[in-house]
Design a protein around this motif. Structure first.
Motif, PDB file in Angstrom:
ATOM      1  N   ALA A  58       0.851  -1.247   0.025  1.00  0.00           N
ATOM      2  CA  ALA A  58       0.058  -0.065  -0.164  1.00  0.00           C
ATOM      3  C   ALA A  58       0.628   1.363   0.008  1.00  0.00           C
ATOM      4  CB  ALA A  58      -0.888  -0.032   1.162  1.00  0.00           C
ATOM      5  N   PRO A  59       0.460   2.350  -0.707  1.00  0.00           N
ATOM      6  CA  PRO A  59       1.436   3.400  -0.768  1.00  0.00           C
ATOM      7  C   PRO A  59       1.475   4.237   0.498  1.00  0.00           C
ATOM      8  CG  PRO A  59      -0.733   3.610  -1.939  1.00  0.00           C
ATOM      9  CD  PRO A  59      -0.610   2.354  -1.318  1.00  0.00           C
ATOM     10  N   ASP A  60       2.426   5.045   0.785  1.00  0.00           N
ATOM     11  CA  ASP A  60       2.939   5.786   1.939  1.00  0.00           C
ATOM     12  C   ASP A  60       3.029   7.290   1.455  1.00  0.00           C
ATOM     13  OD1 ASP A  60       2.701   4.773   4.485  1.00  0.00           O
ATOM     14  OD2 ASP A  60       3.905   3.090   3.630  1.00  0.00           O
ATOM     15  N   ILE A  61       2.970   8.207   2.407  1.00  0.00           N
ATOM     16  CA  ILE A  61       3.201   9.463   2.006  1.00  0.00           C
ATOM     17  C   ILE A  61       4.424   9.964   2.573  1.00  0.00           C
ATOM     18  CG2 ILE A  61       2.617  12.003   2.664  1.00  0.00           C
ATOM     19  CD1 ILE A  61      -0.425  10.956   3.052  1.00  0.00           C
ATOM     20  N   GLU A  62       5.122   9.268   3.583  1.00  0.00           N
ATOM     21  CA  GLU A  62       6.449   9.330   4.144  1.00  0.00           C
ATOM     22  C   GLU A  62       7.260   8.270   3.860  1.00  0.00           C
ATOM     23  OE1 GLU A  62       6.144  12.840   7.733  1.00  0.00           O
ATOM     24  OE2 GLU A  62       5.344  10.757   8.184  1.00  0.00           O
ATOM     25  N   PHE A  63       8.559   8.449   3.484  1.00  0.00           N
ATOM     26  CA  PHE A  63       9.393   7.261   3.257  1.00  0.00           C
ATOM     27  C   PHE A  63       9.936   6.735   4.707  1.00  0.00           C
ATOM     28  CE2 PHE A  63      13.720   5.770   3.531  1.00  0.00           C
ATOM     29  CZ  PHE A  63      13.761   4.488   2.556  1.00  0.00           C
ATOM     30  N   ARG A  64       9.828   5.458   4.970  1.00  0.00           N
ATOM     31  CA  ARG A  64      10.356   4.833   6.041  1.00  0.00           C
ATOM     32  C   ARG A  64      11.051   3.687   5.636  1.00  0.00           C
ATOM     33  NH1 ARG A  64       9.768   9.185   7.507  1.00  0.00           N
ATOM     34  NH2 ARG A  64       8.506  10.021   9.395  1.00  0.00           N
ATOM     35  N   ILE A  65      12.067   2.959   6.511  1.00  0.00           N
ATOM     36  CA  ILE A  65      12.652   1.800   6.102  1.00  0.00           C
ATOM     37  C   ILE A  65      11.458   0.690   5.899  1.00  0.00           C
ATOM     38  CG2 ILE A  65      13.808  -0.532   7.113  1.00  0.00           C
ATOM     39  CD1 ILE A  65      15.668   1.902   6.238  1.00  0.00           C
ATOM     40  N   HIS A  66      10.256   0.764   6.442  1.00  0.00           N
ATOM     41  CA  HIS A  66       9.314  -0.382   6.342  1.00  0.00           C
ATOM     42  C   HIS A  66       7.980   0.418   5.852  1.00  0.00           C
ATOM     43  CE1 HIS A  66      11.591  -2.264   9.788  1.00  0.00           C
ATOM     44  NE2 HIS A  66      11.527  -3.305   8.831  1.00  0.00           N
ATOM     45  N   SER A  67       8.092   1.316   5.095  1.00  0.00           N
ATOM     46  CA  SER A  67       7.017   2.046   4.259  1.00  0.00           C
ATOM     47  C   SER A  67       6.734   1.433   2.958  1.00  0.00           C
ATOM     48  CB  SER A  67       7.331   3.303   3.992  1.00  0.00           C
ATOM     49  OG  SER A  67       8.489   3.611   3.080  1.00  0.00           O
TER      50      SER A  67
END
Length: 202
Positions: free
Chosen positions: A188-197
């Motif tokens: 699923a898409p995310d707004i903020e980048f993270r290692i587990h996004s």
């Protein structure tokens, strides 16, 4: 990279989206900051289990070792950050861990079993991401991420073994429940980048 760890690939429901890999390459400073947070959280999770379940000898042994290893990795990430002039700042948590943890059952030993299964997926996904990122990073980071993959690849199996040890029933169905959930969270898409996004939203 993951071909050397078939058990890890077989455990995870899917590969990281290519769009996430590209997103990570474009945000390497943020990636390092979040990675440091992830290592610290992994150590904290292990310590919390040790404090809560003091009567589980095997858990105490494995989580003590894991906590020390995760803290060492935190120190290593932090050293790389300092060498690159990257400040260690607070970050909001990704929805990944919360998305898994909100399904933890409240009665024991089911609660412990779910926490351990989630730990297995978090560790396995971290390793998968180290593997997919390594070919695209500079020599220092690539070497570091491959070393982490080698040292942490067994962690998910430790978590799964403990989950089965302390469960009153076979954990296969519960693992499959979280596997399907994990795939949804990763894709699923995310707004903020993270290692587990997930991948970036359009």
């Amino acid at each position: 990279m993951l071909s050397a760890y078939p058990e890890l690939s077989n455990f995870l429901p899917c590969e990281s989206p290519k769009a996430w890999v590209e997103w990570a390459i474009e945000n390497q400073e943020l990636m390092l900051v979040d990675h440091a947070h992830c290592e610290k959280k992994a150590a904290s999770t292990a310590m919390n289990l040790m404090y809560r379940y003091v009567d589980r000898d095997n858990l105490l042994h494995k989580m003590s070792r894991l906590a020390r290893e995760e803290l060492l990795h935190f120190e290593q990430v932090h050293k790389i950050m300092k060498g690159r002039g990257v400040d260690y700042v607070h970050l909001s948590a990704s929805r990944y861990a919360d998305g898994l943890r909100k399904h933890i059952r409240t009665h024991e030993p089911a609660r412990l079993v779910d926490i351990l299964i989630i730990g297995a997926f978090v560790e396995a996904r971290s390793c998968e991401r180290f593997a997919v990122l390594a070919p695209h990073l500079d020599e220092e980071l690539s070497k570091f991420y491959l070393s982490l993959l080698k040292s942490e690849a067994r962690h998910f199996e430790d978590y799964l073994a403990l989950a089965q040890e302390y469960s009153k029933e076979d954990i296969t169905q519960r693992v499959q429940f979280f596997r399907e959930l994990e795939q949804d969270l990763i894709q699923a898409p995310d707004i903020e980048f993270r290692i587990h996004s997930g991948p970036p939203s359009e």
